[in-house]
Design an enzyme around this catalytic site. Sequence first.
Site, PDB file in Angstrom:
ATOM      1  N   LYS A 226       0.829  -1.219   0.000  1.00 19.46           N
ATOM      2  CA  LYS A 226       0.000   0.000   0.000  1.00 19.46           C
ATOM      3  C   LYS A 226       0.858   1.262   0.000  1.00 19.46           C
ATOM      4  O   LYS A 226       0.422   2.317  -0.492  1.00 19.46           O
ATOM      5  CB  LYS A 226      -0.973  -0.016   1.188  1.00 19.46           C
ATOM      6  CG  LYS A 226      -0.343  -0.159   2.563  1.00 19.46           C
ATOM      7  CD  LYS A 226       0.085   1.146   3.192  1.00 19.46           C
ATOM      8  CE  LYS A 226       0.761   0.905   4.521  1.00 19.46           C
ATOM      9  NZ  LYS A 226       1.222   2.158   5.163  1.00 19.46           N
TER      10      LYS A 226
ATOM     11  N   THR B  49      -3.408   5.620   3.817  1.00 22.44           N
ATOM     12  CA  THR B  49      -2.090   6.044   3.369  1.00 22.44           C
ATOM     13  C   THR B  49      -2.150   6.772   2.029  1.00 22.44           C
ATOM     14  O   THR B  49      -1.334   7.651   1.750  1.00 22.44           O
ATOM     15  CB  THR B  49      -1.150   4.823   3.254  1.00 22.44           C
ATOM     16  OG1 THR B  49      -1.258   4.044   4.442  1.00 22.44           O
ATOM     17  CG2 THR B  49       0.285   5.246   3.087  1.00 22.44           C
TER      18      THR B  49
END
Length: 332
Positions: free
Chosen positions: A190, A247
Amino acid sequence: MKFKNLSVLGAGSWGTALAQVFSRNFDEIYVWGRDKDLIEKINSEHVNYRYLPDIILSENIKASTDINYVVERADILIVAVPTQVTRDVLQGIDVSVNIPVISASKGIEIKTLKLISEIIRETLDLPEKNIFALSGPSFAREVALGLPTAVTLAGNLETGELLQSVLNTETFRLYITDDVVGAEIGGAVKNVIAISTGASDGLGLGNNARASLITRGLYEMTKVAKVFGGRAETLYGLAGLGDLVLTATGELSRNRKFGIFLGKGFSVEKALKEVGQVVEGVKTVKALKKIQEKYDLELPISEVVYQVIYKGLSPKEAVRILMSRQPKRETF
């Protein structure tokens, strides 16, 4: 098992935040770090002035530069150091086989393509049932401030249930799974996708582009997890989609900030300097490049991030490459 003391390896923002949030559940919290001045300030002023300067730390948090001192006092050990130095940090320390060890780092070792749990098992010679991975949408600052957070704890379910009951706080909630690989891959990949969304935002490409990168990025994360033996369902949970959304969109994301600077025309070196902290996705994308080649995977977003960082491709050209790829079905 009785858990009175918890030790954390790593005095950065994440290690310090975990020490802070868990401090209410343990008699003593021990934190290891290399920076002597930083460690002294944590002990004397109860502040990590470099990473969380405006947060007063609990008085039962004690810091040391002596890693063996910190490890010896642990009933639970958390590893929260940058991925690429984890092996070096753990070499030579002696950990009881009865102590649960939790990886809180997110990344893939470039040289070996191994996950943190594998590095822990190799270097500490621990049974697999005592090794766990902590992952999920959790900015260090918000965790340290006591803002509501939910994460995944992956490992042996029986011991995991015990750890869940010990570690849960009023502001930090753990869900358990036995899919360590899926949780670790989600936490690692990610960061690379977040660099791409940051670059997209830096270029001013809008909300549609960001949402597309998040969605297709999740697909890439799932493909990588599968070749390592992880389960797709894990990537749809906190350790995958949850962490990715945070994120890729959050203002506190170092990886997204780095990407924004790239999108605005900063060089890689200047972008890293502006962020001022470790940007794990920069190293992880090198591991992903090796994984892509080893398993013959199609990872277009990860590929262009690699090309931008290491081969001088411009972010604008990366967008053109992604948008002009051959049309295909959404999933396979």
